[in-house]
Structures are given as structure tokens and as C-alpha cells.
Design a protein around this motif. Structure first.
Motif, mmCIF file in Angstrom:
data_model
loop_
_atom_site.group_PDB
_atom_site.id
_atom_site.type_symbol
_atom_site.label_atom_id
_atom_site.label_comp_id
_atom_site.label_asym_id
_atom_site.label_seq_id
_atom_site.Cartn_x
_atom_site.Cartn_y
_atom_site.Cartn_z
ATOM 1 N N HIS A 69 0.911 -1.151 -0.066
ATOM 2 C CA HIS A 69 -0.250 -0.118 0.055
ATOM 3 C C HIS A 69 0.817 1.259 0.105
ATOM 4 N N ASP A 70 2.020 1.267 0.770
ATOM 5 C CA ASP A 70 2.857 2.327 1.027
ATOM 6 C C ASP A 70 3.469 2.596 -0.416
ATOM 7 N N GLU A 71 3.841 1.538 -1.129
ATOM 8 C CA GLU A 71 4.404 1.619 -2.436
ATOM 9 C C GLU A 71 3.472 2.404 -3.434
ATOM 10 N N LYS A 72 2.103 2.271 -3.287
ATOM 11 C CA LYS A 72 1.199 2.592 -4.488
ATOM 12 C C LYS A 72 0.860 4.076 -3.960
ATOM 13 N N ILE A 73 1.340 4.708 -2.904
ATOM 14 C CA ILE A 73 0.936 6.155 -2.624
ATOM 15 C C ILE A 73 1.864 6.966 -3.204
ATOM 16 N N GLU A 74 1.432 7.858 -3.814
ATOM 17 C CA GLU A 74 2.156 8.886 -4.793
ATOM 18 C C GLU A 74 2.761 9.907 -3.593
ATOM 19 N N LYS A 75 3.936 10.155 -3.759
ATOM 20 C CA LYS A 75 4.882 11.143 -2.924
ATOM 21 C C LYS A 75 4.576 12.219 -3.455
ATOM 22 N N ARG A 76 3.996 13.320 -2.794
ATOM 23 C CA ARG A 76 3.556 14.607 -3.210
ATOM 24 C C ARG A 76 4.384 15.768 -2.479
ATOM 25 N N GLU A 77 5.274 16.404 -2.966
ATOM 26 C CA GLU A 77 5.945 17.631 -2.190
ATOM 27 C C GLU A 77 5.351 19.033 -2.742
ATOM 28 N N PHE A 78 4.954 19.792 -2.016
ATOM 29 C CA PHE A 78 4.509 20.831 -2.331
ATOM 30 C C PHE A 78 5.323 22.054 -1.539
ATOM 31 N N VAL A 79 5.494 23.290 -2.430
ATOM 32 C CA VAL A 79 6.332 24.160 -1.750
ATOM 33 C C VAL A 79 5.617 25.496 -1.975
ATOM 34 N N ALA A 80 5.724 26.404 -0.845
ATOM 35 C CA ALA A 80 5.084 27.667 -0.886
ATOM 36 C C ALA A 80 4.868 28.402 -2.173
ATOM 37 N N GLY A 81 3.771 28.581 -2.619
ATOM 38 C CA GLY A 81 3.631 29.613 -3.924
ATOM 39 C C GLY A 81 3.192 28.344 -5.118
ATOM 40 N N ASP A 82 2.918 27.127 -4.797
ATOM 41 C CA ASP A 82 2.632 26.231 -5.809
ATOM 42 C C ASP A 82 0.976 26.560 -6.110
ATOM 43 N N LEU A 83 0.584 26.205 -7.368
ATOM 44 C CA LEU A 83 -1.070 26.207 -7.578
ATOM 45 C C LEU A 83 -1.402 24.750 -7.545
ATOM 46 N N VAL A 84 -2.394 24.701 -6.607
ATOM 47 C CA VAL A 84 -2.912 23.277 -6.528
ATOM 48 C C VAL A 84 -4.520 23.120 -6.731
ATOM 49 N N LEU A 85 -5.034 22.201 -7.100
ATOM 50 C CA LEU A 85 -6.657 21.855 -7.129
ATOM 51 C C LEU A 85 -6.880 21.014 -5.926
ATOM 52 N N LEU A 86 -8.080 21.259 -5.380
ATOM 53 C CA LEU A 86 -8.624 20.446 -4.025
ATOM 54 C C LEU A 86 -9.763 19.731 -4.462
ATOM 55 N N PHE A 87 -9.469 18.299 -3.969
ATOM 56 C CA PHE A 87 -10.717 17.374 -4.224
ATOM 57 C C PHE A 87 -11.852 17.575 -3.407
ATOM 58 N N ASN A 88 -12.909 17.757 -3.968
ATOM 59 C CA ASN A 88 -14.146 18.050 -3.190
ATOM 60 C C ASN A 88 -14.874 16.665 -2.810
ATOM 61 N N SER A 89 -14.611 16.220 -1.690
ATOM 62 C CA SER A 89 -15.097 14.728 -1.276
ATOM 63 C C SER A 89 -16.464 15.031 -0.356
ATOM 64 N N ARG A 90 -17.180 16.075 -0.575
ATOM 65 C CA ARG A 90 -18.606 16.039 0.047
ATOM 66 C C ARG A 90 -19.449 14.986 -0.796
ATOM 67 N N LEU A 91 -20.435 14.656 0.106
ATOM 68 C CA LEU A 91 -21.350 13.667 -0.386
ATOM 69 C C LEU A 91 -22.531 14.566 -1.304
ATOM 70 N N HIS A 92 -22.820 14.362 -2.360
ATOM 71 C CA HIS A 92 -23.728 15.202 -2.969
ATOM 72 C C HIS A 92 -25.011 14.187 -3.308
ATOM 73 N N LEU A 93 -26.173 14.663 -3.345
ATOM 74 C CA LEU A 93 -27.414 13.718 -3.394
ATOM 75 C C LEU A 93 -27.324 13.489 -5.025
ATOM 76 N N PHE A 94 -27.315 14.686 -5.729
ATOM 77 C CA PHE A 94 -27.438 14.565 -7.192
ATOM 78 C C PHE A 94 -26.214 15.220 -7.856
ATOM 79 N N PRO A 95 -25.235 14.804 -7.835
ATOM 80 C CA PRO A 95 -23.834 15.304 -8.504
ATOM 81 C C PRO A 95 -24.087 14.950 -9.971
#
Length: 156
Positions: A69-95
Motif C-alpha cells: 500500500h505504501d508503494e502505491k501512494i504517490e509522494k507529493r511534495e509541495f512548496v509555498a507558492g505552488d498552484l493546486v486543485l482541491l478534491f471536493n469529497s463532500r457527498l452530493h445527493l445529485f452530483p
């Protein structure tokens, strides 16, 4: 005393009486008590060894699965100033079927140990998220005006 005792309203066997019956059977069949008791101890020791091997094999299995499992996890390293997208994990009734589950872009302002990351949106609001919920954004950081088009059936 009867061979059955009432415990919480249920009848149960007592171990002493079962052992007493076992001794009675041994005497009736003219078996050697010493040999039977040593055989019983050997069986109990064998059972303990079997349980120990099962415990060790389950521990080895858990270690292998954790490593996999640990081998399959992507190692992500971020630095201040990077632009990122955030995963919206909230449950939607009608997405929306084709609606993206990634929101953003956000700017990384601070990286904390153990994977916590502080983000800032376009309005300047800061919040902390888990580093596993974000990914690198490769586009430009600009304010996008959303265009909403409506088509009515009587116009078509």
C-alpha cells in the motif's frame, strides 16, 4: 450437585465435572491416567504452537500489505507558492455526471509536517487541508468568469 449449573438462566457444564467424567471413563476402560494426561498436555502445547504460527503469519501478511500500500501512494511534495486543485469529497445527493470533483486553483502558503498544507483562495482566505486531497495545477492563476447559458425549449 447436578452436572448443569444455571448461569444467567441458562444451563452450562462446569469444567470440573467434565474432567470428573473423563476420569470415570478412563477408570472404566482401564486406561493409563498418566499417559492420557501427558497426551492432553501435548495436544494443548501443539494447539498453542499452532495459534502462535497463525499469529505470526497474520503479522507477516499485514506487514506485506502495508508495504504494498505504501508503494502505491504517490509522494507529493509541495512548496509555498505552488498552484493546486482541491478534491471536493463532500457527498452530493445529485452530483453532475460530468462535473469535475476538483475545485480551485488555490495557492499553497505553508507546508506543515505530516502532510498538512495551508491553502489560500483568490479572495485571500486561508485554510488547512490534508496533502492527499490536493494535486498540482498546471494552468494559469487568473480569475475566470463563469458563463452560464440557458436554452429554453420553446426557443429551440
Amino acid at each position: 450437585m447436578s452436572p448443569y449449573q444455571l448461569v444467567y438462566g441458562k444451563s452450562c457444564h462446569l469444567h470440573v465435572e467434565i474432567e470428573h467424567k473423563a476420569i470415570w471413563v478412563l477408570k472404566k476402560l482401564n486406561l493409563d491416567w498418566g499417559a492420557a494426561s501427558s497426551q492432553r498436555l501435548n495436544d494443548l502445547n501443539e494447539l498453542d504452537e499452532f495459534l502462535l504460527k497463525a499469529y505470526e503469519s497474520s503479522a507477516i501478511y499485514k506487514e506485506k500489505m502495508k508495504k504494498y500500500h505504501d508503494e502505491k501512494i504517490e509522494k507529493r511534495e509541495f512548496v509555498a507558492g505552488d498552484l493546486v486543485l482541491l478534491f471536493n469529497s463532500r457527498l452530493h445527493l445529485f452530483p453532475g455526471k460530468l462535473k469535475s470533483k476538483w475545485t480551485g486553483p488555490f495557492r499553497v502558503t505553508q507546508v506543515f509536517p505530516h502532510g498538512a498544507i495551508e491553502l489560500e483562495n483568490k479572495e485571500g482566505t486561508r485554510f488547512k487541508v490534508n496533502g492527499q486531497r490536493i494535486k498540482v495545477y498546471l494552468g494559469k492563476y487568473e480569475i475566470v468568469q463563469e458563463a452560464i447559458e440557458a436554452y429554453y425549449l420553446d426557443e429551440v
